[in-house]
Write a protein that holds these residues in place. Structure first.
Motif, mmCIF file in Angstrom:
data_model
loop_
_atom_site.group_PDB
_atom_site.id
_atom_site.type_symbol
_atom_site.label_atom_id
_atom_site.label_comp_id
_atom_site.label_asym_id
_atom_site.label_seq_id
_atom_site.Cartn_x
_atom_site.Cartn_y
_atom_site.Cartn_z
ATOM 1 N N PRO A 10 -3.617 7.085 2.028
ATOM 2 C CA PRO A 10 -4.645 6.177 2.564
ATOM 3 C C PRO A 10 -4.961 6.462 4.023
ATOM 4 O O PRO A 10 -4.114 6.925 4.787
ATOM 5 C CB PRO A 10 -3.998 4.787 2.390
ATOM 6 N N HIS A 46 -6.101 4.847 7.648
ATOM 7 C CA HIS A 46 -6.109 3.612 8.428
ATOM 8 C C HIS A 46 -7.065 3.800 9.605
ATOM 9 O O HIS A 46 -6.828 4.641 10.476
ATOM 10 C CB HIS A 46 -4.711 3.274 8.931
ATOM 11 N N PHE A 47 -8.135 3.019 9.627
ATOM 12 C CA PHE A 47 -9.157 3.152 10.663
ATOM 13 C C PHE A 47 -8.886 2.177 11.802
ATOM 14 O O PHE A 47 -8.506 1.029 11.569
ATOM 15 C CB PHE A 47 -10.543 2.892 10.075
ATOM 16 N N GLU A 90 0.823 -1.210 0.000
ATOM 17 C CA GLU A 90 0.000 0.000 0.000
ATOM 18 C C GLU A 90 0.857 1.259 0.000
ATOM 19 O O GLU A 90 0.536 2.253 -0.671
ATOM 20 C CB GLU A 90 -0.911 -0.004 1.223
ATOM 21 N N GLU A 147 -19.429 3.330 8.753
ATOM 22 C CA GLU A 147 -19.379 3.609 7.318
ATOM 23 C C GLU A 147 -18.117 4.407 7.019
ATOM 24 O O GLU A 147 -17.928 5.498 7.550
ATOM 25 C CB GLU A 147 -20.596 4.403 6.865
ATOM 26 N N HIS A 148 -17.247 3.845 6.190
ATOM 27 C CA HIS A 148 -16.039 4.548 5.765
ATOM 28 C C HIS A 148 -16.407 5.403 4.550
ATOM 29 O O HIS A 148 -16.548 4.897 3.438
ATOM 30 C CB HIS A 148 -14.932 3.555 5.416
ATOM 31 N N GLN A 149 -16.533 6.686 4.766
ATOM 32 C CA GLN A 149 -16.959 7.585 3.692
ATOM 33 C C GLN A 149 -15.799 8.005 2.791
ATOM 34 O O GLN A 149 -16.022 8.442 1.665
ATOM 35 C CB GLN A 149 -17.643 8.806 4.312
ATOM 36 N N GLN A 150 -14.595 7.918 3.292
ATOM 37 C CA GLN A 150 -13.387 8.170 2.499
ATOM 38 C C GLN A 150 -12.381 7.081 2.854
ATOM 39 O O GLN A 150 -12.279 6.677 4.009
ATOM 40 C CB GLN A 150 -12.772 9.547 2.812
ATOM 41 N N ILE A 151 -11.641 6.611 1.860
ATOM 42 C CA ILE A 151 -10.571 5.653 2.140
ATOM 43 C C ILE A 151 -9.193 6.284 1.916
ATOM 44 O O ILE A 151 -8.170 5.716 2.280
ATOM 45 C CB ILE A 151 -10.707 4.377 1.290
ATOM 46 N N GLN A 152 -9.175 7.454 1.310
ATOM 47 C CA GLN A 152 -7.942 8.219 1.140
ATOM 48 C C GLN A 152 -8.289 9.693 1.049
ATOM 49 O O GLN A 152 -9.422 10.052 0.718
ATOM 50 C CB GLN A 152 -7.172 7.768 -0.115
ATOM 51 N N ALA A 178 -15.638 9.169 8.207
ATOM 52 C CA ALA A 178 -16.278 7.962 8.729
ATOM 53 C C ALA A 178 -17.403 8.367 9.664
ATOM 54 O O ALA A 178 -17.383 9.454 10.256
ATOM 55 C CB ALA A 178 -15.273 7.080 9.462
#
Length: 237
Positions: free
Chosen positions: A108, A110-111, A57, A128-133, A185
């Motif tokens: 990226p 990291h949650f 990643e 809910e992950h609304q953004q991943i990056q 999120a």
């Protein structure tokens, strides 16, 4: 500690679609490096080595050490063109970076802590992950490998926004600079299907039933396959 990645490249002299196809058959990926104070340079890299790096990643947001014909340059990955079916890399774009020039990169997220958040553990909610990056702007030396998002304190209907995330010195979110404090999120109850969605599912099921019945009737009317018969043994004289 940040991971470091090196790319060994060769100057590419052949151009065009036909030349690119030949390179790929030879296990090479056509690429280009541009930006900085120099002209764009067509290059080629090993497909096997590139695929190994792409499994990490951190490769997508790291400052890469690119060596071209014995000359070392710093660059970042800006774009990958992949085959729509095989997912093979068809072409790669690299952008040179300068130590004193700001650059923008997508980093990226990291949650962590979502499983112990009160809104999930006792409130029955989901994360809910609304953004991943997210896009950041900084000098190359300050570029983060990832950004951590702590969800452990979220209650039901809570959200985490960009302004709540910690960044290193000299790093800023591009969206915040634009005045957009977007959420990355949130915790909320699972969404139930609407009446329209339930009606649509029921209509699809009803439409499929006659077809299934027709197939069953056709199968019942089809003649059974003839049973295999054994040849009678020849009588001895």
């Amino acid at each position: 500690m940040k991971q470091s990645f090196a790319i060994s490249a060769e100057v590419r002299t052949m151009h065009g679609k036909g030349a690119s196809r030949r390179l790929r058959r030879e296990g090479k990926v056509p690429a280009i490096i541009y930006g900085g104070t120099e002209n764009p340079q067509a290059i080629q890299v090993s497909a096997n080595e590139l695929m190994k790096s792409l499994k990490h990643e951190a490769f997508y947001s790291a400052i890469l050490n690119v060596e071209i014909a014995g000359k070392a340059e710093k660059a970042v990955l800006k774009d990958l063109h992949r085959h729509p079916v095989r997912n093979d890399v068809m072409h790669m774009d690299l952008q040179r970076v300068l130590a004193n020039v700001l650059l923008r990169m997508h980093i990226p997220l990291h949650f962590k802590g979502g499983d112990v958040a009160p809104g999930v553990k006792t409130g029955g909610g989901i994360v809910e992950h609304q953004q991943i990056q997210v896009e950041v702007e900084c000098l190359p030396k300050d570029l983060p490998e990832f950004i951590e998002v702590d969800l452990s304190e979220l209650n039901l209907n809570d959200a985490v926004h960009l302004s709540q995330l910690s960044l290193g010195e000299g790093v800023q979110f591009v969206e915040l600079v634009r005045g957009n404090d977007i959420s990355v999120a949130a915790v909320h109850l699972p969404r139930l299907p609407t009446e329209e969605e339930l009606a649509e599912d029921a209509a699809k099921a009803a439409a499929a039933t006659p077809a299934a019945v027709g197939k069953a009737k056709a199968a019942a009317k089809a003649p059974a396959p003839a049973a295999a018969t054994k040849a009678a043994p020849a009588k001895k004289k």
